[in-house]
Design a protein around this motif. Structure first.
Motif, PDB file in Angstrom:
ATOM      1  N   LEU A  14       0.811  -1.218   0.000  1.00 46.84           N
ATOM      2  CA  LEU A  14       0.000   0.000   0.000  1.00 46.84           C
ATOM      3  C   LEU A  14       0.849   1.276   0.000  1.00 46.84           C
ATOM      4  N   ALA A  15       2.167   1.099   0.057  1.00 48.20           N
ATOM      5  CA  ALA A  15       3.113   2.228   0.018  1.00 48.20           C
ATOM      6  C   ALA A  15       2.870   3.216   1.153  1.00 48.20           C
ATOM      7  N   ILE A  16       2.576   2.687   2.355  1.00 46.77           N
ATOM      8  CA  ILE A  16       2.397   3.534   3.530  1.00 46.77           C
ATOM      9  C   ILE A  16       3.747   3.695   4.226  1.00 46.77           C
ATOM     10  N   LYS A  17       4.169   4.930   4.408  1.00 49.87           N
ATOM     11  CA  LYS A  17       5.455   5.186   5.042  1.00 49.87           C
ATOM     12  C   LYS A  17       5.334   5.063   6.563  1.00 49.87           C
ATOM     13  N   LYS A  18       6.414   4.588   7.181  1.00 54.03           N
ATOM     14  CA  LYS A  18       6.412   4.437   8.635  1.00 54.03           C
ATOM     15  C   LYS A  18       6.237   5.775   9.340  1.00 54.03           C
ATOM     16  N   SER A  19       6.701   6.828   8.706  1.00 62.86           N
ATOM     17  CA  SER A  19       6.587   8.146   9.325  1.00 62.86           C
ATOM     18  C   SER A  19       5.138   8.589   9.493  1.00 62.86           C
ATOM     19  N   TRP A  20       4.224   7.965   8.741  1.00 63.00           N
ATOM     20  CA  TRP A  20       2.812   8.338   8.842  1.00 63.00           C
ATOM     21  C   TRP A  20       2.271   8.079  10.241  1.00 63.00           C
ATOM     22  N   PHE A  21       2.789   7.045  10.906  1.00 62.26           N
ATOM     23  CA  PHE A  21       2.274   6.672  12.220  1.00 62.26           C
ATOM     24  C   PHE A  21       2.628   7.690  13.292  1.00 62.26           C
ATOM     25  N   SER A  22       3.670   8.481  13.085  1.00 58.86           N
ATOM     26  CA  SER A  22       4.037   9.519  14.041  1.00 58.86           C
ATOM     27  C   SER A  22       3.755  10.918  13.501  1.00 58.86           C
ATOM     28  N   SER A  23       2.944  10.981  12.453  1.00 60.83           N
ATOM     29  CA  SER A  23       2.618  12.269  11.842  1.00 60.83           C
ATOM     30  C   SER A  23       1.427  12.908  12.535  1.00 60.83           C
ATOM     31  N   VAL A  24       1.423  14.230  12.612  1.00 63.09           N
ATOM     32  CA  VAL A  24       0.299  14.945  13.217  1.00 63.09           C
ATOM     33  C   VAL A  24      -0.951  14.821  12.365  1.00 63.09           C
ATOM     34  N   ARG A  25      -0.805  14.402  11.121  1.00 64.10           N
ATOM     35  CA  ARG A  25      -1.966  14.232  10.240  1.00 64.10           C
ATOM     36  C   ARG A  25      -2.669  12.902  10.497  1.00 64.10           C
ATOM     37  N   ASN A  26      -2.093  12.074  11.319  1.00 65.23           N
ATOM     38  CA  ASN A  26      -2.694  10.786  11.648  1.00 65.23           C
ATOM     39  C   ASN A  26      -3.467  10.926  12.960  1.00 65.23           C
ATOM     40  N   PRO A  27      -4.796  10.946  12.921  1.00 61.40           N
ATOM     41  CA  PRO A  27      -5.582  11.175  14.148  1.00 61.40           C
ATOM     42  C   PRO A  27      -5.502  10.030  15.148  1.00 61.40           C
ATOM     43  N   ASN A  35      -2.939   8.456  16.342  1.00 61.75           N
ATOM     44  CA  ASN A  35      -1.830   8.450  17.294  1.00 61.75           C
ATOM     45  C   ASN A  35      -2.001   9.482  18.410  1.00 61.75           C
ATOM     46  N   LEU A  36      -3.120  10.207  18.411  1.00 65.25           N
ATOM     47  CA  LEU A  36      -3.489  11.131  19.487  1.00 65.25           C
ATOM     48  C   LEU A  36      -2.515  12.292  19.646  1.00 65.25           C
ATOM     49  N   LEU A  37      -1.756  12.609  18.611  1.00 67.83           N
ATOM     50  CA  LEU A  37      -0.837  13.738  18.704  1.00 67.83           C
ATOM     51  C   LEU A  37      -1.551  15.085  18.655  1.00 67.83           C
ATOM     52  N   SER A  46       0.814   2.496  20.282  1.00 72.27           N
ATOM     53  CA  SER A  46       1.611   1.917  21.357  1.00 72.27           C
ATOM     54  C   SER A  46       2.365   2.994  22.130  1.00 72.27           C
ATOM     55  N   PRO A  47       2.244   3.019  23.467  1.00 68.46           N
ATOM     56  CA  PRO A  47       2.971   4.020  24.270  1.00 68.46           C
ATOM     57  C   PRO A  47       4.458   3.720  24.344  1.00 68.46           C
ATOM     58  N   PHE A  48       4.856   2.522  23.925  1.00 69.93           N
ATOM     59  CA  PHE A  48       6.275   2.176  23.952  1.00 69.93           C
ATOM     60  C   PHE A  48       6.995   2.643  22.683  1.00 69.93           C
ATOM     61  N   ARG A  49       6.230   3.098  21.710  1.00 77.04           N
ATOM     62  CA  ARG A  49       6.816   3.702  20.515  1.00 77.04           C
ATOM     63  C   ARG A  49       6.835   5.224  20.642  1.00 77.04           C
ATOM     64  N   LEU A  50       5.733   5.754  21.139  1.00 80.51           N
ATOM     65  CA  LEU A  50       5.593   7.198  21.286  1.00 80.51           C
ATOM     66  C   LEU A  50       4.732   7.414  22.527  1.00 80.51           C
ATOM     67  N   TYR A  51       5.317   7.940  23.588  1.00 78.84           N
ATOM     68  CA  TYR A  51       4.620   7.932  24.868  1.00 78.84           C
ATOM     69  C   TYR A  51       3.704   9.138  25.060  1.00 78.84           C
ATOM     70  N   SER A  52       2.537   8.860  25.611  1.00 80.20           N
ATOM     71  CA  SER A  52       1.663   9.874  26.188  1.00 80.20           C
ATOM     72  C   SER A  52       0.754   9.151  27.175  1.00 80.20           C
ATOM     73  N   HIS A  53       0.189   9.894  28.118  1.00 80.50           N
ATOM     74  CA  HIS A  53      -0.667   9.269  29.124  1.00 80.50           C
ATOM     75  C   HIS A  53      -1.898   8.622  28.490  1.00 80.50           C
ATOM     76  N   PHE A  54      -2.469   9.274  27.495  1.00 83.27           N
ATOM     77  CA  PHE A  54      -3.663   8.721  26.858  1.00 83.27           C
ATOM     78  C   PHE A  54      -3.324   7.440  26.075  1.00 83.27           C
ATOM     79  N   ARG A  55      -2.173   7.429  25.406  1.00 89.43           N
ATOM     80  CA  ARG A  55      -1.772   6.221  24.679  1.00 89.43           C
ATOM     81  C   ARG A  55      -1.575   5.061  25.634  1.00 89.43           C
ATOM     82  N   MET A  56      -1.017   5.351  26.816  1.00 89.36           N
ATOM     83  CA  MET A  56      -0.847   4.302  27.807  1.00 89.36           C
ATOM     84  C   MET A  56      -2.195   3.797  28.316  1.00 89.36           C
TER      85      MET A  56
END
Length: 496
Positions: free
Chosen positions: A165-178, A180-182, A482-492
Motif C-alpha cells: 500500500l506504500a504507507i510510510k512508517k513516518s505516517w504513524f508519528s505524523s500529526v496528520r494521523n488522528p 496516534n493522538l498527537l 503503542s505508548p512504547f513507541r511514542l509515549y503519552s498518558h492517553f496512549r498508555m
C-alpha cells in the motif's frame, strides 16, 4: 504531552510475581521478555534454547503419542517463547508487548486443555466434559492454528501489506494521523477529552442509580423503571472510552512529576472519585468478573506502567486486596448474584448485599471453599475450553451459513437503535442448551462462544486462517497507538 520514548520497565522478582498475580499465564511473555531485555545476552540465548527444547520435545512426543495434549501444549509454549526471544534479539520486545500478552493468554487455555484431557475426573463437576472429550483434540489443534495465524498476520502479512500500500512508517508519528493522538497538545486538551469521555461513561451509571437499578441486572424492575434496551445498548458502547478516561487519570495520579499542571491535578483527584464509584458500581452489579477484570487489574497494571516499578508497599497492598477479594468479596458477590436473579420489584441492593455478606459468613466450610474455588475450576479458561470443545462437538447441529459472520462483521459499527434487527453472534445460548447447561426453554441466558469456536462453525479448521485479520489489527494498533513507541498518558491508557 510527552512524546519521548517510554523508559524500560523494571522486571525483578517482585515485579514478576506482581505480573503473574494480575495476569496469570498471560504474564509469561512479558516477564520473560522483561528479564531478557534488562539482563544479558545469555538470558536471550536461554530463551532460544527453551523455545528449541519445547519444540523438539513436542515433536518427539507427538510422534510417539498422537492423542496426548502434552506435545500440543509444548508446541504453544515453544511458539510464545520463540517470538519473545526474536523480539528481544532485535531490541523490539516492548514495541510488540501487546502481541506477547495476547500470545501468552493462549497458554492459559492450552494449559487447561492439557489438564482437562489428562485428568478428566477432576472436572466431573462440569458435567458435559466427559461427553464432549472426544472433540478436545480437534479443539486444541484449532487453538494452535489460531495462534499461528494470528502471528502470521502480525509479523509477516502486515509488513507486506504496508509495503504494497506504500504507507510510510513516518505516517504513524505524523500529526496528520488522528489515531496516534498527537492532536492532544495542551493540558486544556487533555482536560476537555477527559471530561467528554467521562461524561459518556457516566450516563448509564447515573441513569441506573436514579432508577434504583444495578448494572446488568434489572433487580425485578418494571419496564418503566428500566433504560430502554436500544438506548442501553448504544450507551454501553462508550464503556471502553470511559475506562480509558479514568485509566488516564490514574496514570496522571501515579506519575511522580511535581510539575503537573492544575488541569492534571484536577483530573487526578476526579479520577480517585471515579475509581471509588466504579468499585461500588461493579460490586452492586453483582459482577464478579468485572469487579476484578475491569477495575482491580487495570488499576494495578496502570500503577506498574506509570511508575515503571512495583514498590514493596504497593506489592503488599495489592496482595492484601487480592486476598480479600478472593476470600471475602467474591463469595459474597456469588450469593448476592443469586439473590438478584430471584429479586422482586421491591429489590433493595443495599439490604440484599448486607444479607449476602451475612449468608457468606454463615456458610459451612465445605460450601465456602467450593464457592471460593469456583472461578478456578468452572470459569475463565476452563469455560473457554468447555465452550470451544462444545462448539466443535455440536457443530453439525448449528447450521449457520458463512454469510452470517460477514454480515455481522461488516455492520458491527451500526448502532442497534438504528437497526434493531442487526445480527449478533451465534444465538447466545444455543451451546448452553445443547450441552444442557441451560434449560431447553431458556432463550435469554448467554453462554460464552469464543472467536475460534465461531470460526470453526463457519469454515472448520480452514477458518483459523481468518485469525490473520486480528493479527493485522493488533499490529496496526501497535504501530498507531503503542505508548512504547511514542509515549503519552492517553496512549498508555488505551494500551491498558
Amino acid at each position: 504531552m510527552n512524546n519521548t520514548s517510554s523508559p524500560p520497565l523494571k522486571t525483578g522478582i517482585k515485579e514478576s510475581a506482581f505480573l503473574f498475580g494480575i495476569f496469570g499465564w498471560s504474564a509469561l511473555g512479558a516477564v520473560l521478555g522483561g528479564l531478557a531485555q534488562t539482563r544479558s545476552r545469555l538470558a536471550n540465548q536461554f530463551l532460544f534454547s527453551m523455545a528449541g527444547l519445547c519444540g523438539l520435545v513436542g515433536i518427539l512426543y507427538l510422534s510417539l503419542e498422537l492423542d496426548s495434549p502434552i506435545p500440543r501444549f509444548l508446541f504453544c509454549l515453544g511458539i510464545v517463547i520463540l517470538l519473545v526471544a526474536i523480539d528481544c534479539q532485535r531490541r523490539q520486545f516492548y514495541d510488540h508487548l501487546t502481541i506477547h500478552l495476547v500470545n501468552s493468554a493462549y497458554l492459559g487455555v492450552a494449559f487447561y486443555f492439557s489438564w482437562m484431557q489428562l485428568d478428566p475426573q477432576a472436572f466431573e463437576h462440569i458435567g458435559i466434559w466427559e461427553k464432549i472429550l472426544p472433540s478436545a483434540a480437534t479443539s486444541f489443534t484449532m487453538l494452535i492454528l489460531c495462534l499461528i495465524c494470528l502471528n502470521l498476520g502480525y509479523y509477516l502479512v502486515y509488513p507486506i501489506l504496508i509495503r504494497f500500500l506504500a504507507i510510510k512508517k513516518s505516517w504513524f508519528s505524523s500529526v496528520r494521523n488522528p489515531f496516534n493522538l498527537l492532536f492532544i497538545r495542551k493540558s486544556s486538551d487533555e482536560l476537555f477529552l477527559f471530561l467528554v469521555l467521562t461524561s459518556l461513561g457516566l450516563v448509564t451509571r447515573i441513569w441506573n442509580f436514579t432508577l434504583g437499578r444495578v448494572f446488568y441486572i434489572g433487580g425485578g424492575a418494571t419496564e418503566e423503571q428500566s433504560i430502554p434496551a436500544l438506548i442501553s445498548s448504544f450507551l454501553s458502547q462508550f464503556d471502553p472510552l470511559y475506562s480509558i478516561a479514568w485509566l488516564y487519570g490514574i496514570i496522571v495520579f501515579f506519575q511522580q512529576d511535581y510539575r503537573k499542571t492544575q488541569g492534571q491535578k484536577l483530573i487526578a483527584w476526579i479520577t480517585v472519585f471515579l475509581v471509588i464509584l466504579e468499585l461500588l458500581y461493579q460490586i452492586f452489579s453483582g459482577s464478579k468478573g468485572r469487579f476484578a477484570g475491569f477495575v482491580l487489574i487495570p488499576l494495578a497494571f496502570a500503577y506498574y506502567l506509570a511508575t515503571r516499578r512495583v514498590s514493596w508497599g504497593f506489592f503488599s497492598l495489592f496482595s492484601v486486596i487480592a486476598l480479600t477479594s478472593v476470600t471475602l468479596v467474591y463469595p459474597t458477590l456469588a450469593i448476592y448474584r443469586n439473590e438478584i436473579s430471584i429479586a422482586t420489584s421491591n429489590f433493595d441492593p443495599f439490604a440484599t448485599l448486607t444479607k449476602s455478606w451475612q449468608a457468606m459468613l454463615a456458610l459451612p466450610w465445605e460450601q465456602y471453599l467450593e464457592t471460593v474455588l469456583t472461578p478456578f475450576n468452572t470459569a475463565g479458561p476452563t469455560e473457554q475450553v468447555t465452550a470451544m470443545t462444545s462448539i466443535v462437538h455440536f457443530a453439525d447441529r448449528l447450521p449457520i451459513p458463512p454469510e452470517y459472520l460477514w454480515e455481522r462483521l461488516l455492520w458491527f459499527w451500526l448502532p442497534r437503535f438504528l437497526s434493531p434487527g442487526k445480527l449478533t453472534s451465534i444465538p447466545s445460548n444455543a451451546i448452553g442448551r445443547l450441552t444442557e447447561r441451560l434449560g431447553p426453554a431458556d432463550f435469554t441466558t448467554s453462554v460464552i462462544q469464543t472467536g475460534p469456536g465461531e470460526l470453526f462453525i463457519y469454515y472448520q479448521l480452514f477458518g483459523c486462517l481468518m485469525m490473520i485479520i486480528p493479527g493485522l489489527l493488533f499490529r496496526w494498533f501497535n504501530e498507531a497507538a503503542s505508548p512504547f513507541r511514542l509515549y503519552s498518558h492517553f496512549r498508555m491508557a488505551i494500551f491498558i
